[in-house]
Each structure stands twice: as structure tokens, then as C-alpha cells.
Design a protein around this motif. Structure first.
Motif, PDB file in Angstrom:
ATOM      1  N   ASN A   1       5.336  -1.112  -8.551  1.00 56.59           N
ATOM      2  CA  ASN A   1       5.965  -0.781  -7.270  1.00 56.59           C
ATOM      3  C   ASN A   1       4.909  -0.346  -6.260  1.00 56.59           C
ATOM      4  O   ASN A   1       4.975  -0.685  -5.075  1.00 56.59           O
ATOM      5  CB  ASN A   1       7.003   0.337  -7.455  1.00 56.59           C
TER       6      ASN A   1
ATOM      7  N   TYR B   1      12.847  -1.367  -6.277  1.00 58.03           N
ATOM      8  CA  TYR B   1      12.032  -0.277  -6.821  1.00 58.03           C
ATOM      9  C   TYR B   1      12.863   0.646  -7.710  1.00 58.03           C
ATOM     10  O   TYR B   1      12.333   1.274  -8.622  1.00 58.03           O
ATOM     11  CB  TYR B   1      11.464   0.581  -5.684  1.00 58.03           C
TER      12      TYR B   1
ATOM     13  N   ALA C   1      13.603   5.059  -2.038  1.00 58.75           N
ATOM     14  CA  ALA C   1      13.458   3.601  -1.981  1.00 58.75           C
ATOM     15  C   ALA C   1      14.595   2.972  -1.175  1.00 58.75           C
ATOM     16  O   ALA C   1      14.371   2.054  -0.369  1.00 58.75           O
ATOM     17  CB  ALA C   1      13.427   3.024  -3.392  1.00 58.75           C
TER      18      ALA C   1
ATOM     19  N   SER D   1       5.879   8.288  -7.087  1.00 61.55           N
ATOM     20  CA  SER D   1       5.643   7.533  -8.325  1.00 61.55           C
ATOM     21  C   SER D   1       4.524   8.165  -9.142  1.00 61.55           C
ATOM     22  O   SER D   1       4.596   8.236 -10.373  1.00 61.55           O
ATOM     23  CB  SER D   1       5.304   6.075  -8.007  1.00 61.55           C
TER      24      SER D   1
END
Length: 270
Positions: A86, A112, A148, A176
Motif C-alpha cells: 500500500n 487499501y 483510506a 501503516s
């Protein structure tokens, strides 16, 4: 004595029947169970049967533990790989945004989102002492999905400023990395032997598979003309997952190659 029924770990009916027949035969030869030696023989064989069954149950539990630990390890590895790719796509999108009137295909950022089952993390066992850590990861995964989806709206649902889009991407990428670090800490708390190096090697080997990067390069599916900005500090988190001095694997190279691939085939396709 060989224990059959390997699939379950329990002795088969044939083994139990054989033991009982042996007991009966010995009983006949020892003046029935009325004698002291007969009773000793009887209890000895009953104890043997109980021991065999107990050993079978124990082996089942050991097998479950080993398989469960391997499954949990794979779940964490693949979650981090998902977050890694991602970030690769986000890097490609950021480069694309430098192009006037840039657009990206609808739904990219929506993809995502991690699965609901991943957010629940039902496959990961926990104890009271690490429950808070697991709960924290679940919350971060949920918020990651929300970010996202919000970013998807800014990219496709309105004419948002470039600065807002870049801020969205930076937020997603930062989240992330935090989740990846926390997953690794959780794995260590569960003694899974899952270090940053092992995660990095897993990602490296995954994308260096003959069906991925080697195939993309052979088919000319990478845009080698784009300039990829340097990643430093925390932005180079995934680049630096492999940090063994004796290791020749280079995750930065993998990330750059995947950015070039995603830019050409996944982002720059409109």
C-alpha cells in the motif's frame, strides 16, 4: 509398540483390541484375575492404555500449538506485506500528482482497507498481559481503513487540493508503519521469532518470486523514467527492515522496482 491413527494422535481400535486380548490371554495363564499376579497384570495393562491415550492427547495439543503458531506468524507477515505494498502505491500516486491534472483510477485507495477478519484478529491468541497490545492493533487497523476511505473521497469524489491529497497519503503511510511496528512487537511478545529482518526477507522473497518482479522486468512493465524521491528517517522504515550486515538482500531496491511497476500499470493507466 506402534501407535496408529496418526491423523488424530489417538490409538486405533485395533491397538486397543489387541491390548485387551493380551490382557485376557495373560489372565487365563495366571489363574484368572482372582490371583494377586492377575490383578497386577490387569492394572498394568489398563495403566498402559491410559498412558497411550494420554500421550496421544498430548501430541494433539502439541501439534495444534505448532500449527497455530505458524498460522499466526503467517497472518502477521502477510498483514505487514499488505501495508508495505500500500505504501508502494502511495509513493507512486505521489509521483503521479506532480503531473498537471493528474487523476488515478477510482477505488485504488479503497483497496487499501484490510479485511474485517484481519481487524478482528480472531486467529491471534492472547493472554491478559498482551490483550491491550492486541486491542491497540485492532483500533489502529480500523482507523487505517477509515483514513483510506476518506482519502478515496478526496481523490475521486471532489476536486480537493493537491496538498490535501498529499496529506492523506502521508497519514496513511505513517499509520501503516506504526501498525507494522506494533505487529512485530506483538509477535515478539508471543515468542514467534518474527524480527524485522525475517519480515524483510519474507517481503523480499515474495516479490522476487519468478511470477512477480522478474516477470514484470522481462515484460517491460516498469517505468524506469520516473524519478523516485529519496526516503529517509521513518519514511525508510520498510527499506530498512533488512539490516543484517551479512545479508545481501536489499528491500529498498524491491520497493523502488514495485513503485515503478505500480506507476506504469496501476496508477498511470488513465
Amino acid at each position: 509398540m506402534v501407535i496408529s491413527n496418526i491423523d488424530t494422535g489417538l490409538p486405533s481400535k485395533e491397538v486397543v483390541d489387541s491390548l485387551l486380548n493380551t490382557v485376557q490371554e495373560i489372565s487365563k495363564n495366571t489363574d484368572t484375575l482372582a490371583g494377586f499376579s492377575g490383578w497386577v497384570t490387569w492394572f498394568s495393562f489398563v495403566a498402559s492404555i491410559i498412558t497411550i491415550i494420554g500421550l496421544g492427547v498430548f501430541m494433539i495439543e502439541v501439534r495444534k500449538f505448532v500449527v497455530g503458531r505458524k498460522c499466526q506468524k503467517r497472518i502477521i507477515q502477510d498483514l505487514i506485506r499488505h501495508l508495505f505494498i500500500n505504501n508502494v502505491i502511495s509513493e507512486a500516486i505521489k509521483i503521479r500528482l506532480d503531473v498537471p491534472n493528474a487523476t488515478i483510477p477510482k477505488g485504488i485507495l479503497q483497496r487499501y482497507c484490510v479485511l474485517d477478519s484481519d481487524i478482528e484478529l480472531q486467529q491471534l491468541s492472547f493472554k491478559a498481559k498482551n490483550y491491550e497490545m492486541l486491542h491497540s492493533i485492532r483500533v489502529k487497523l480500523r482507523n487505517y481503513n477509515i483514513s483510506a476511505l476518506e482519502a478515496e473521497k478526496h481523490f475521486t469524489g471532489s476536486r480537493s487540493l493537491k496538498s490535501i491529497k498529499l496529506s492523506d497519503l502521508d497519514d496513511i503511510m505513517t499509520r501503516s508503519k506504526r501498525i507494522s511496528k506494533e505487529l512485530i512487537r506483538y509477535a515478539n511478545s508471543r515468542y514467534m521469532r518474527l524480527s524485522e529482518d525475517s519480515i524483510g526477507k519474507y517481503i523480499y522473497e515474495y516479490y522476487m518470486d519468478s511470477e512477480r518482479i522478474p516477470k514484470y522486468e522481462k515484460e517491460g512493465k516498469m517505468d524506469n523514467s520516473i524519478v523516485i524521491p529519496d526516503r529517509t528517517g521513518d519514511w525508510a522504515f520498510y527499506d530498512n527492515l533488512i539490516n543484517e550486515k551479512s545479508c545481501s538482500l536489499n528491500l529498498k531496491e524491491i520497493e523502488d522496482k514495485m513503485i515503478r511497476y505500480r506507476y506504469k500499470t496501476y496508477v498511470n493507466c488513465i
